[in-house]
Design an enzyme around this catalytic site. Sequence first.
Site, PDB file in Angstrom:
ATOM      1  N   ASN A  16     -10.002  -0.433  -0.456  1.00 35.24           N
ATOM      2  CA  ASN A  16      -8.540  -0.339  -0.362  1.00 35.24           C
ATOM      3  C   ASN A  16      -7.919  -0.867  -1.649  1.00 35.24           C
ATOM      4  O   ASN A  16      -7.886  -2.073  -1.877  1.00 35.24           O
ATOM      5  CB  ASN A  16      -8.057  -1.142   0.856  1.00 35.24           C
ATOM      6  CG  ASN A  16      -6.546  -1.076   1.032  1.00 35.24           C
ATOM      7  OD1 ASN A  16      -5.827  -0.615   0.146  1.00 35.24           O
ATOM      8  ND2 ASN A  16      -6.072  -1.547   2.164  1.00 35.24           N
ATOM      9  N   CYS A  56       0.816  -1.231   0.000  1.00 39.25           N
ATOM     10  CA  CYS A  56       0.000   0.000   0.000  1.00 39.25           C
ATOM     11  C   CYS A  56       0.843   1.271   0.000  1.00 39.25           C
ATOM     12  O   CYS A  56       0.338   2.345  -0.315  1.00 39.25           O
ATOM     13  CB  CYS A  56      -0.948   0.007   1.190  1.00 39.25           C
ATOM     14  SG  CYS A  56      -2.096  -1.355   1.145  1.00 39.25           S
ATOM     15  N   HIS A  74      -3.635   7.165   2.443  1.00 40.87           N
ATOM     16  CA  HIS A  74      -3.962   5.833   1.929  1.00 40.87           C
ATOM     17  C   HIS A  74      -5.359   5.467   2.414  1.00 40.87           C
ATOM     18  O   HIS A  74      -5.709   5.708   3.572  1.00 40.87           O
ATOM     19  CB  HIS A  74      -2.926   4.825   2.426  1.00 40.87           C
ATOM     20  CG  HIS A  74      -3.307   3.408   2.116  1.00 40.87           C
ATOM     21  ND1 HIS A  74      -3.726   3.010   0.870  1.00 40.87           N
ATOM     22  CD2 HIS A  74      -3.354   2.293   2.901  1.00 40.87           C
ATOM     23  CE1 HIS A  74      -4.003   1.722   0.894  1.00 40.87           C
ATOM     24  NE2 HIS A  74      -3.791   1.269   2.112  1.00 40.87           N
TER      25      HIS A  74
HETATM   26  N1  ACO Z   1     -18.394  -8.851   8.791  1.00 39.86           N
HETATM   27  C1  ACO Z   1     -18.840  -9.099  10.024  1.00 39.86           C
HETATM   28  N2  ACO Z   1     -18.028  -9.358  11.063  1.00 39.86           N
HETATM   29  C2  ACO Z   1     -16.700  -9.352  10.829  1.00 39.86           C
HETATM   30  C3  ACO Z   1     -16.161  -9.094   9.556  1.00 39.86           C
HETATM   31  C4  ACO Z   1     -17.066  -8.839   8.511  1.00 39.86           C
HETATM   32  N3  ACO Z   1     -16.659  -8.564   7.246  1.00 39.86           N
HETATM   33  N4  ACO Z   1     -14.812  -9.150   9.623  1.00 39.86           N
HETATM   34  C5  ACO Z   1     -14.502  -9.428  10.890  1.00 39.86           C
HETATM   35  N5  ACO Z   1     -15.638  -9.562  11.619  1.00 39.86           N
HETATM   36  C6  ACO Z   1     -15.779  -9.876  13.037  1.00 39.86           C
HETATM   37  C7  ACO Z   1     -14.578 -10.645  13.554  1.00 39.86           C
HETATM   38  O1  ACO Z   1     -14.742 -12.025  13.299  1.00 39.86           O
HETATM   39  C8  ACO Z   1     -14.625 -10.311  15.026  1.00 39.86           C
HETATM   40  O2  ACO Z   1     -15.597 -11.133  15.638  1.00 39.86           O
HETATM   41  P1  ACO Z   1     -15.334 -11.772  17.093  1.00 39.86           P
HETATM   42  O3  ACO Z   1     -15.204 -10.584  18.005  1.00 39.86           O
HETATM   43  O4  ACO Z   1     -16.568 -12.583  17.304  1.00 39.86           O
HETATM   44  O5  ACO Z   1     -14.079 -12.549  16.956  1.00 39.86           O
HETATM   45  C9  ACO Z   1     -15.145  -8.878  15.048  1.00 39.86           C
HETATM   46  O6  ACO Z   1     -15.756  -8.654  13.778  1.00 39.86           O
HETATM   47  C10 ACO Z   1     -14.052  -7.822  15.262  1.00 39.86           C
HETATM   48  O7  ACO Z   1     -12.947  -8.139  14.423  1.00 39.86           O
HETATM   49  P2  ACO Z   1     -11.649  -7.254  14.380  1.00 39.86           P
HETATM   50  O8  ACO Z   1     -10.680  -7.829  13.409  1.00 39.86           O
HETATM   51  O9  ACO Z   1     -11.185  -6.980  15.781  1.00 39.86           O
HETATM   52  O10 ACO Z   1     -12.279  -5.910  13.790  1.00 39.86           O
HETATM   53  P3  ACO Z   1     -11.626  -4.505  13.607  1.00 39.86           P
HETATM   54  O11 ACO Z   1     -12.422  -3.485  14.265  1.00 39.86           O
HETATM   55  O12 ACO Z   1     -10.129  -4.518  13.898  1.00 39.86           O
HETATM   56  O13 ACO Z   1     -11.789  -4.257  12.040  1.00 39.86           O
HETATM   57  C11 ACO Z   1     -10.437  -4.340  10.045  1.00 39.86           C
HETATM   58  C12 ACO Z   1     -11.173  -5.132  11.108  1.00 39.86           C
HETATM   59  C13 ACO Z   1     -11.434  -3.531   9.292  1.00 39.86           C
HETATM   60  C14 ACO Z   1      -9.727  -5.309   9.126  1.00 39.86           C
HETATM   61  C15 ACO Z   1      -9.409  -3.407  10.713  1.00 39.86           C
HETATM   62  O14 ACO Z   1      -8.670  -4.129  11.660  1.00 39.86           O
HETATM   63  C16 ACO Z   1      -8.450  -2.754   9.755  1.00 39.86           C
HETATM   64  O15 ACO Z   1      -8.818  -1.876   8.993  1.00 39.86           O
HETATM   65  N6  ACO Z   1      -7.150  -3.115   9.820  1.00 39.86           N
HETATM   66  C17 ACO Z   1      -6.089  -2.410   9.107  1.00 39.86           C
HETATM   67  C18 ACO Z   1      -6.105  -2.652   7.623  1.00 39.86           C
HETATM   68  C19 ACO Z   1      -4.936  -1.914   7.015  1.00 39.86           C
HETATM   69  O16 ACO Z   1      -4.746  -0.724   7.224  1.00 39.86           O
HETATM   70  N7  ACO Z   1      -4.088  -2.602   6.277  1.00 39.86           N
HETATM   71  C20 ACO Z   1      -2.878  -1.967   5.783  1.00 39.86           C
HETATM   72  C21 ACO Z   1      -2.944  -1.668   4.384  1.00 39.86           C
HETATM   73  S1  ACO Z   1      -3.417  -3.055   3.433  1.00 39.86           S
HETATM   74  C22 ACO Z   1      -2.035  -3.566   2.503  1.00 39.86           C
HETATM   75  O17 ACO Z   1      -0.925  -3.175   2.695  1.00 39.86           O
HETATM   76  C23 ACO Z   1      -2.323  -4.637   1.453  1.00 39.86           C
END
Ligand code: ACO
Length: 320
Positions: free
Chosen positions: A277, A112, A247
């Site tokens: 993304n 990214c 980003h």
């Molecule tokens: N729909 C419904 N529920 C979901 C989904 C979904 N699509 N995805 C995850 N959940 C659930 C999980 O299973 C979890 O359930 P549990 O509590 O029963 O275990 C709950 O939601 C919370 O999951 P988290 O992973 O803690 O959710 P979070 O608030 O962290 O959001 C996300 C997840 C959106 C992926 C976030 O962590 C994020 O944006 N991370 C950073 C991404 C990023 O910046 N990446 C870098 C660039 S990408 C690159 O370089 C290719």
Amino acid sequence: MFSRIMATGSYLPDKILTNQDLENIVDTTDQWITERTGIKQRHIVADDQSTCDLAEFAARNALEAADIDPQSIDLIIVATTTPDRVFPSTACLLQQRLDIHGCPAFDVQAVCTGFVYALDIADKFIKTGAAKRALVIGAETLSRIVDWTDRTTCVLFADGAGAVIIEASEEPGILSTHIHADGSFAELLTTNGGITDVGPDGLDNILIEMKGNEVFKMAVNTLGRIVDETLSANNMQKSDIDWLVPHQANIRIINATAKKLKMSTDHVVTTVQNHGNTSAASVPLALDTAVRDGRIKRGETILLEAFGGGFTWGSALIKY
Ligand code: ACO
């Protein structure tokens, strides 16, 4: 000698995948995706389109805006995580399409942060006199390496391309660039395989794996630090920045950086709701969106920043 942005361009494939569409693919809801990421829809490449196709559309869009002869381009850099082939580079494939011959053309892989890395490199080529006019592109077909059974990642990633043309200038345009990496975090955001794992069936089924929550915390902290680093390198205050072009991974990460800059959201370019993304394409896509709709104007100061797999992170401060 400095470099300045002459023109921008972008391209998004026609097919749109909404959160409602995703409800039919994995166990998710529009409400969860909207609240946790800010994404409402994303663009997905057509079956017969490649990363180079998207890059070519974005490049031609930028060349048209710059109103220049493609033959005057003397450097091509494509930032991508999803190249058409292992080799030749997507930049060489694009060079052939544009009928440009002889100038250096290569890909940069910093996930990214790829576009910020590519801009940093192109700026250095121009500052040293090694190039006068560079085409810098971020292009991705990430949907091809998404695990469509994994709800934690498939709702995030998408396809697109953005381009800028930068040229040598006596007036400063790109004020500074800052790029970093720490490979010790490689396993938090990766693919489940690569060339090393090629089996008898060939290079198949390479899929994104991410420990989202850990990446999220690192992204927020690291982007906060790079804002400080960039301002201090330029002896500037937060209030000197007119536009944040971040980003587009997650609206909550974007808002955290805006808060750090004490910046109101109307000075933050957000496209994540429409684009998802798009990895290396996300920053130039957002930049082009705000240039074309008239929000970003000549003479304004813009902070670009990105964080991604590697981990890699970086920023560029630009007088547009
Ligand atoms: N729909 C419904 N529920 C979901 C989904 C979904 N699509 N995805 C995850 N959940 C659930 C999980 O299973 C979890 O359930 P549990 O509590 O029963 O275990 C709950 O939601 C919370 O999951 P988290 O992973 O803690 O959710 P979070 O608030 O962290 O959001 C996300 C997840 C959106 C992926 C976030 O962590 C994020 O944006 N991370 C950073 C991404 C990023 O910046 N990446 C870098 C660039 S990408 C690159 O370089 C290719």
